[in-house]
Design a protein around this motif. Sequence first.
Motif, PDB file in Angstrom:
ATOM      1  N   ASP A 268       0.829  -1.204   0.000  1.00 17.02           N
ATOM      2  CA  ASP A 268       0.000   0.000   0.000  1.00 17.02           C
ATOM      3  C   ASP A 268       0.863   1.253   0.000  1.00 17.02           C
ATOM      4  OD1 ASP A 268       0.633   0.670   2.827  1.00 17.02           O
ATOM      5  OD2 ASP A 268      -0.437  -1.193   3.198  1.00 17.02           O
ATOM      6  N   GLU A 269       0.211   2.419   0.057  1.00 17.51           N
ATOM      7  CA  GLU A 269       0.916   3.695  -0.078  1.00 17.51           C
ATOM      8  C   GLU A 269       1.862   3.983   1.086  1.00 17.51           C
ATOM      9  OE1 GLU A 269      -2.570   6.583   1.792  1.00 17.51           O
ATOM     10  OE2 GLU A 269      -2.294   6.470  -0.369  1.00 17.51           O
ATOM     11  N   ARG A 270       1.662   3.365   2.245  1.00 14.82           N
ATOM     12  CA  ARG A 270       2.561   3.603   3.374  1.00 14.82           C
ATOM     13  C   ARG A 270       3.884   2.861   3.191  1.00 14.82           C
ATOM     14  NH1 ARG A 270       0.240   2.596   9.043  1.00 14.82           N
ATOM     15  NH2 ARG A 270       1.878   4.069   9.626  1.00 14.82           N
ATOM     16  N   LEU A 271       3.828   1.691   2.548  1.00 15.91           N
ATOM     17  CA  LEU A 271       5.041   0.897   2.372  1.00 15.91           C
ATOM     18  C   LEU A 271       5.753   1.159   1.049  1.00 15.91           C
ATOM     19  CD1 LEU A 271       4.341  -2.671   3.811  1.00 15.91           C
ATOM     20  CD2 LEU A 271       5.816  -0.889   4.723  1.00 15.91           C
ATOM     21  N   MET A 272       5.043   1.648   0.045  1.00 17.44           N
ATOM     22  CA  MET A 272       5.648   1.816  -1.278  1.00 17.44           C
ATOM     23  C   MET A 272       6.880   2.721  -1.275  1.00 17.44           C
ATOM     24  SD  MET A 272       4.605  -0.242  -3.462  1.00 17.44           S
ATOM     25  CE  MET A 272       5.632   0.459  -4.757  1.00 17.44           C
ATOM     26  N   PRO A 273       6.894   3.834  -0.523  1.00 20.00           N
ATOM     27  CA  PRO A 273       8.117   4.655  -0.505  1.00 20.00           C
ATOM     28  C   PRO A 273       9.328   3.884   0.028  1.00 20.00           C
ATOM     29  CG  PRO A 273       6.261   5.914   0.356  1.00 20.00           C
ATOM     30  CD  PRO A 273       5.793   4.493   0.213  1.00 20.00           C
ATOM     31  N   ILE A 274       9.101   3.014   1.024  1.00 19.81           N
ATOM     32  CA  ILE A 274      10.198   2.206   1.568  1.00 19.81           C
ATOM     33  C   ILE A 274      10.646   1.170   0.546  1.00 19.81           C
ATOM     34  CG2 ILE A 274      10.870   0.610   3.392  1.00 19.81           C
ATOM     35  CD1 ILE A 274       8.854   2.000   5.231  1.00 19.81           C
ATOM     36  N   ILE A 275       9.680   0.539  -0.106  1.00 17.23           N
ATOM     37  CA  ILE A 275      10.000  -0.456  -1.132  1.00 17.23           C
ATOM     38  C   ILE A 275      10.816   0.186  -2.255  1.00 17.23           C
ATOM     39  CG2 ILE A 275       9.011  -1.964  -2.903  1.00 17.23           C
ATOM     40  CD1 ILE A 275       6.628  -2.384  -0.968  1.00 17.23           C
ATOM     41  N   ASN A 276      10.420   1.388  -2.660  1.00 16.09           N
ATOM     42  CA  ASN A 276      11.141   2.090  -3.732  1.00 16.09           C
ATOM     43  C   ASN A 276      12.566   2.445  -3.308  1.00 16.09           C
ATOM     44  OD1 ASN A 276       8.947   1.964  -5.471  1.00 16.09           O
ATOM     45  ND2 ASN A 276       8.115   3.937  -4.802  1.00 16.09           N
ATOM     46  N   LEU A 277      12.733   2.854  -2.043  1.00 14.83           N
ATOM     47  CA  LEU A 277      14.074   3.170  -1.552  1.00 14.83           C
ATOM     48  C   LEU A 277      14.929   1.903  -1.476  1.00 14.83           C
ATOM     49  CD1 LEU A 277      13.327   5.769   1.282  1.00 14.83           C
ATOM     50  CD2 LEU A 277      14.608   6.173  -0.831  1.00 14.83           C
ATOM     51  N   ALA A 278      14.314   0.792  -1.064  1.00 13.34           N
ATOM     52  CA  ALA A 278      15.039  -0.474  -1.003  1.00 13.34           C
ATOM     53  C   ALA A 278      15.537  -0.872  -2.395  1.00 13.34           C
ATOM     54  CB  ALA A 278      14.144  -1.559  -0.421  1.00 13.34           C
ATOM     55  N   ARG A 279      14.697  -0.660  -3.401  1.00  8.39           N
ATOM     56  CA  ARG A 279      15.110  -0.961  -4.779  1.00  8.39           C
ATOM     57  C   ARG A 279      16.234  -0.024  -5.224  1.00  8.39           C
ATOM     58  NH1 ARG A 279       8.841  -1.406  -6.822  1.00  8.39           N
ATOM     59  NH2 ARG A 279       8.514  -3.622  -6.266  1.00  8.39           N
ATOM     60  N   LYS A 280      16.088   1.249  -4.865  1.00  9.59           N
ATOM     61  CA  LYS A 280      17.098   2.251  -5.246  1.00  9.59           C
ATOM     62  C   LYS A 280      18.466   1.892  -4.689  1.00  9.59           C
ATOM     63  CE  LYS A 280      18.242   7.148  -4.665  1.00  9.59           C
ATOM     64  NZ  LYS A 280      17.784   8.468  -4.095  1.00  9.59           N
ATOM     65  N   TYR A 281      18.496   1.458  -3.420  1.00 12.39           N
ATOM     66  CA  TYR A 281      19.772   1.160  -2.769  1.00 12.39           C
ATOM     67  C   TYR A 281      20.138  -0.327  -2.838  1.00 12.39           C
ATOM     68  CZ  TYR A 281      19.377   5.899  -0.965  1.00 12.39           C
ATOM     69  OH  TYR A 281      19.264   7.267  -0.853  1.00 12.39           O
ATOM     70  N   LYS A 282      19.354  -1.070  -3.635  1.00 11.89           N
ATOM     71  CA  LYS A 282      19.638  -2.494  -3.864  1.00 11.89           C
ATOM     72  C   LYS A 282      19.701  -3.294  -2.552  1.00 11.89           C
ATOM     73  CE  LYS A 282      22.005  -1.851  -8.294  1.00 11.89           C
ATOM     74  NZ  LYS A 282      21.564  -0.464  -8.497  1.00 11.89           N
ATOM     75  N   ILE A 283      18.751  -3.022  -1.671  1.00 12.81           N
ATOM     76  CA  ILE A 283      18.650  -3.760  -0.407  1.00 12.81           C
ATOM     77  C   ILE A 283      17.856  -5.046  -0.665  1.00 12.81           C
ATOM     78  CG2 ILE A 283      17.757  -3.705   1.959  1.00 12.81           C
ATOM     79  CD1 ILE A 283      18.029  -0.600   1.781  1.00 12.81           C
ATOM     80  N   PRO A 284      18.413  -6.189  -0.363  1.00 13.74           N
ATOM     81  CA  PRO A 284      17.667  -7.444  -0.572  1.00 13.74           C
ATOM     82  C   PRO A 284      16.346  -7.438   0.197  1.00 13.74           C
ATOM     83  CG  PRO A 284      19.973  -7.890  -0.100  1.00 13.74           C
ATOM     84  CD  PRO A 284      19.772  -6.428   0.162  1.00 13.74           C
ATOM     85  N   THR A 285      15.256  -7.718  -0.504  1.00 15.08           N
ATOM     86  CA  THR A 285      13.916  -7.635   0.083  1.00 15.08           C
ATOM     87  C   THR A 285      13.129  -8.893  -0.240  1.00 15.08           C
ATOM     88  OG1 THR A 285      13.940  -5.223  -0.173  1.00 15.08           O
ATOM     89  CG2 THR A 285      11.807  -6.263   0.196  1.00 15.08           C
ATOM     90  N   GLN A 286      12.438  -9.412   0.800  1.00 14.52           N
ATOM     91  CA  GLN A 286      11.595 -10.595   0.611  1.00 14.52           C
ATOM     92  C   GLN A 286      10.184 -10.290   1.100  1.00 14.52           C
ATOM     93  OE1 GLN A 286      13.262 -14.394   2.050  1.00 14.52           O
ATOM     94  NE2 GLN A 286      15.140 -13.256   2.508  1.00 14.52           N
ATOM     95  N   PHE A 287       9.193 -10.832   0.395  1.00 19.48           N
ATOM     96  CA  PHE A 287       7.802 -10.760   0.855  1.00 19.48           C
ATOM     97  C   PHE A 287       7.473 -12.104   1.500  1.00 19.48           C
ATOM     98  CE2 PHE A 287       7.997  -7.358  -2.184  1.00 19.48           C
ATOM     99  CZ  PHE A 287       7.178  -6.382  -1.622  1.00 19.48           C
ATOM    100  N   VAL A 288       7.072 -12.062   2.771  1.00 22.23           N
ATOM    101  CA  VAL A 288       6.893 -13.291   3.551  1.00 22.23           C
ATOM    102  C   VAL A 288       5.550 -13.264   4.271  1.00 22.23           C
ATOM    103  CG1 VAL A 288       9.383 -13.588   3.871  1.00 22.23           C
ATOM    104  CG2 VAL A 288       8.062 -12.251   5.538  1.00 22.23           C
ATOM    105  N   ASN A 289       5.174 -14.393   4.871  1.00 22.52           N
ATOM    106  CA  ASN A 289       3.912 -14.436   5.599  1.00 22.52           C
ATOM    107  C   ASN A 289       4.088 -13.818   7.005  1.00 22.52           C
ATOM    108  OD1 ASN A 289       4.850 -16.486   7.435  1.00 22.52           O
ATOM    109  ND2 ASN A 289       4.414 -18.030   5.874  1.00 22.52           N
TER     110      ASN A 289
END
Length: 251
Positions: free
Chosen positions: A35-56
Amino acid sequence: MAKEEIVIGIHAVNELIKRSPERFVDMWLLKGRDDERLMPIINLARKYKIPTQFVNRKVLDDKSDGEQHQGIVARVKPGKTYTENDIEDILSQAEAKGQDPFLLILDGVTDPHNLGACLRNADAAGVQAIIVPKDKAARITATVRKVAVGAAETVPLVQVTNLARTMKQLQQMGVWIIGTAGETDTSLYDVKLDGPMALVMGAEGKGMRRLTREHCDQLVKLPMAGSVSSLNVSVATGICLFEIVRQRLAK
């Protein structure tokens, strides 16, 4: 090397990734939560190439020890640890900005939720650092960071080996130290609080230790009209800090 740290909660992760993206090792987000609260963080993680996983949710619950994580948990490298050797530099930086010293001293506050709330109060009031004893006091943890909603990254937490000695050094630097104690007759609202200042708040229930009390320049109390004898330390801290802010703005 110091142990890696866990950061939980939207505000805490967002503030840290904006300030120190190089500290991030990896990040876990709740599956389906984009959602809109997490998308800015997700975009920054992509920008800085931070490994990210979507989990339960169970994975996040396990990684955060059951704390309320708001769908996001990050693992980061440890940040700077501040000691008494950093105080003079912190005050010099404030002086360069035209600011009088404004410090908060917490004597033996052990509850992480109270420390987190005090950090949040301190950030809002413009406090330059919080000083705590190295032993028998709360430290920066995932819970503290979450409660502080980002303030753990903006307000240095200075851990000192001898609190009384540090207070004496501050006095020698021209800092007036005011402590809160229920046994005094002097109200917070009857005292001038507009110069170089350090506010001392005691531990939950016990208040300040004797030696800490003896090193204060002045003791004050909050006037209590009801049957409750004291306030939560973070609430009392907020009231006291913003009375200092009010007086400074009124100068």
